[in-house]
Design a protein around this motif. Structure first.
Motif, PDB file in Angstrom:
ATOM      1  N   PHE A   1       0.832  -1.199   0.000  1.00 25.87           N
ATOM      2  CA  PHE A   1       0.000   0.000   0.000  1.00 25.87           C
ATOM      3  C   PHE A   1       0.873   1.259   0.000  1.00 25.87           C
ATOM      4  CE2 PHE A   1      -2.154   3.214   2.755  1.00 25.87           C
ATOM      5  CZ  PHE A   1      -3.218   3.532   1.924  1.00 25.87           C
ATOM      6  N   LEU A   2       1.883   1.277   0.862  1.00 27.72           N
ATOM      7  CA  LEU A   2       2.780   2.427   0.931  1.00 27.72           C
ATOM      8  C   LEU A   2       3.574   2.592  -0.358  1.00 27.72           C
ATOM      9  CD1 LEU A   2       4.139   4.750   2.423  1.00 27.72           C
ATOM     10  CD2 LEU A   2       5.656   3.087   3.522  1.00 27.72           C
ATOM     11  N   ASP A   3       3.997   1.497  -0.951  1.00 28.79           N
ATOM     12  CA  ASP A   3       4.744   1.582  -2.207  1.00 28.79           C
ATOM     13  C   ASP A   3       3.873   2.136  -3.332  1.00 28.79           C
ATOM     14  OD1 ASP A   3       7.187   0.721  -1.221  1.00 28.79           O
ATOM     15  OD2 ASP A   3       6.770  -1.392  -1.608  1.00 28.79           O
ATOM     16  N   ARG A   4       2.593   1.787  -3.327  1.00 34.41           N
ATOM     17  CA  ARG A   4       1.690   2.348  -4.337  1.00 34.41           C
ATOM     18  C   ARG A   4       1.538   3.854  -4.129  1.00 34.41           C
ATOM     19  NH1 ARG A   4       0.162   2.236  -9.209  1.00 34.41           N
ATOM     20  NH2 ARG A   4       0.419  -0.027  -9.047  1.00 34.41           N
ATOM     21  N   LEU A   5       1.416   4.284  -2.879  1.00 34.42           N
ATOM     22  CA  LEU A   5       1.339   5.722  -2.600  1.00 34.42           C
ATOM     23  C   LEU A   5       2.625   6.424  -3.025  1.00 34.42           C
ATOM     24  CD1 LEU A   5      -0.300   5.824   0.966  1.00 34.42           C
ATOM     25  CD2 LEU A   5      -1.423   5.782  -1.270  1.00 34.42           C
ATOM     26  N   THR A   6       3.763   5.782  -2.751  1.00 33.24           N
ATOM     27  CA  THR A   6       5.055   6.374  -3.093  1.00 33.24           C
ATOM     28  C   THR A   6       5.246   6.458  -4.600  1.00 33.24           C
ATOM     29  OG1 THR A   6       5.991   5.472  -1.044  1.00 33.24           O
ATOM     30  CG2 THR A   6       7.549   6.180  -2.729  1.00 33.24           C
ATOM     31  N   LEU A   7       4.770   5.464  -5.320  1.00 28.24           N
ATOM     32  CA  LEU A   7       4.917   5.447  -6.775  1.00 28.24           C
ATOM     33  C   LEU A   7       4.246   6.649  -7.417  1.00 28.24           C
ATOM     34  CD1 LEU A   7       5.888   3.861  -9.295  1.00 28.24           C
ATOM     35  CD2 LEU A   7       3.667   2.719  -9.293  1.00 28.24           C
TER      36      LEU A   7
END
Length: 378
Positions: free
Chosen positions: A143-149
């Motif tokens: 989830f955090l990686d999707r936000l970061t992307l």
């Protein structure tokens, strides 16, 4: 947000995608709602839109499973996207025999799906994410990686490269690789892992600030406090980037025996967890009620949509699957008003038309049934 470009889908076309042999949809509005019975294919439309950006789509399905069952294993999604009056054609899909999906922009083949991030950033919230705060840490990292992307288009490649380097180190440990080879791969792991960690920390830091600002709006969604926790985070806290990389490299070298026995690397950002706290109730999100967890998630997505616009310079497209059914009328109305104020094009789904009664007049409502979309009056 005067300098932010408005990015919206003007037209969406599906071919042999899930239950659709063919579908043409003209969203034509900022807020778009899709209503229909369970199993009608509402979420399939959102999934199709999610393939118009980098990554594996909102279901993370195998590409071959996306194709219509009685088709030839091929499928395609195409869209006309408008950015402040300028149109661009985006397309992606799978051809029989291909291992990966193809991507085209204005008819020109692209090397990777990362190119799509120049034209549209897509965020989503689905029922599968309802257990985010109580599920495994891997779900929260994803989830955090999707936000970061959506803030850093290079982040997806960084994560993939880091995970690949980790697998190579684990294999070397298992096979008794020499200290020289291990040092070489650990240098890569440390460099890539530190880069991933720094990008995540920047996202969390910016999101904290945005959440604090959102609290002043008086929205009926609880504010979340965020923190990254784990051995790697504790070992590298408050260090400069170069010092973090050096520290991680030493941790890897010192942990070879432990990691060899465990069959995996036991320290690093691949094990970092995102802890979410319900500020008003001063309790972990995992201990909040199901309804409050949903409201916390919505508040996070709204804050991140605002942050994504500010950082990327373009409004994201939001996909909110079955979000209205879990909200009382007051929260639904507040959600629709906030989405309109953010300027983000948003696709929502629901089983009952009445759930969208408080949508602004300029919105569009479609009935999804029998593999087709029929526009309703709002």
């Amino acid at each position: 947000m005067a300098d932010v470009r408005t990015s919206r889908l003007k037209r969406l076309s599906l071919t042999n995608f899930r239950n659709y042999a063919s579908l043409e949809l003209d969203p034509g509005a900022q807020l778009v709602a899709l209503v229909g019975a369970n199993g009608a294919g509402k979420t399939n439309v959102l999934e199709a839109v999610s393939y118009l950006t980098a990554g594996r789509g909102l279901r993370r399905a195998a590409l071959g499973d996306v194709a219509r069952r009685d088709g030839d294993t091929s499928w395609s999604v195409a869209a006309r996207v408008e950015q402040d009056g300028m149109d661009v054609s985006l397309g992606t899909g799978l051809l029989p025999g291909d291992a990966g999906r193809r991507v085209r922009i204005d008819g020109v083949d692209q090397r990777t799906s990362d190119s799509l991030l120049d034209y549209v950033r897509i965020l989503w919230l689905t029922p599968a994410m309802d257990g985010l705060f109580t599920g495994p840490g891997s779900d929260r990292r994803r989830f955090l990686d999707r936000l970061t992307l959506s803030l850093n288009p290079a982040h997806g490649r960084q994560v993939s490269s880091f995970e690949k380097a980790l697998r190579q180190r684990n294999r070397l440990l298992e096979q008794g690789g020499s200290a020289q080879y291990l040092s070489a791969i650990e240098h890569q792991v440390a460099e890539l892992g530190t880069s991933v960690a720094l990008s995540r920390r920047e996202t969390v830091s910016l999101l904290k600030t945005t959440l604090e600002a959102q609290a002043s709006l008086g929205l009926p969604f609880p504010i979340a406090a965020l923190e990254l926790v784990g051995e790697f985070e504790a070992e590298t806290a408050d260090q400069a980037a170069s010092d973090q990389e050096d520290r991680y490299r030493h941790l890897l070298q010192d942990g070879r025996g432990r990691d060899r026995a465990a069959g995996r690397t036991l320290c690093g950002p691949h094990l970092t967890d995102l802890c979410v706290h319900h500020v008003a109730k001063d309790m972990p999100a995992s201990q909040s009620s199901t309804g409050e967890q949903k409201a916390l998630l919505i508040g996070l997505i709204l804050a991140h949509a605002n942050l994504s616009s500010a950082v990327s310079g373009m409004t994201p497209v939001l996909l909110l699957d079955e979000v209205a059914a879990h909200l009382d009328p007051g929260r639904r109305e507040a959600l629709f008003a906030r989405l309109q104020a953010l300027g983000c094009q948003t696709f929502m789904t629901g089983t009952d038309e009445s759930l969208f009664a408080s949508l602004p007049d300029a919105s569009r409502l479609f009935a999804i049934e029998d593999g087709a979309a029929r526009m309703l009056s709002v």
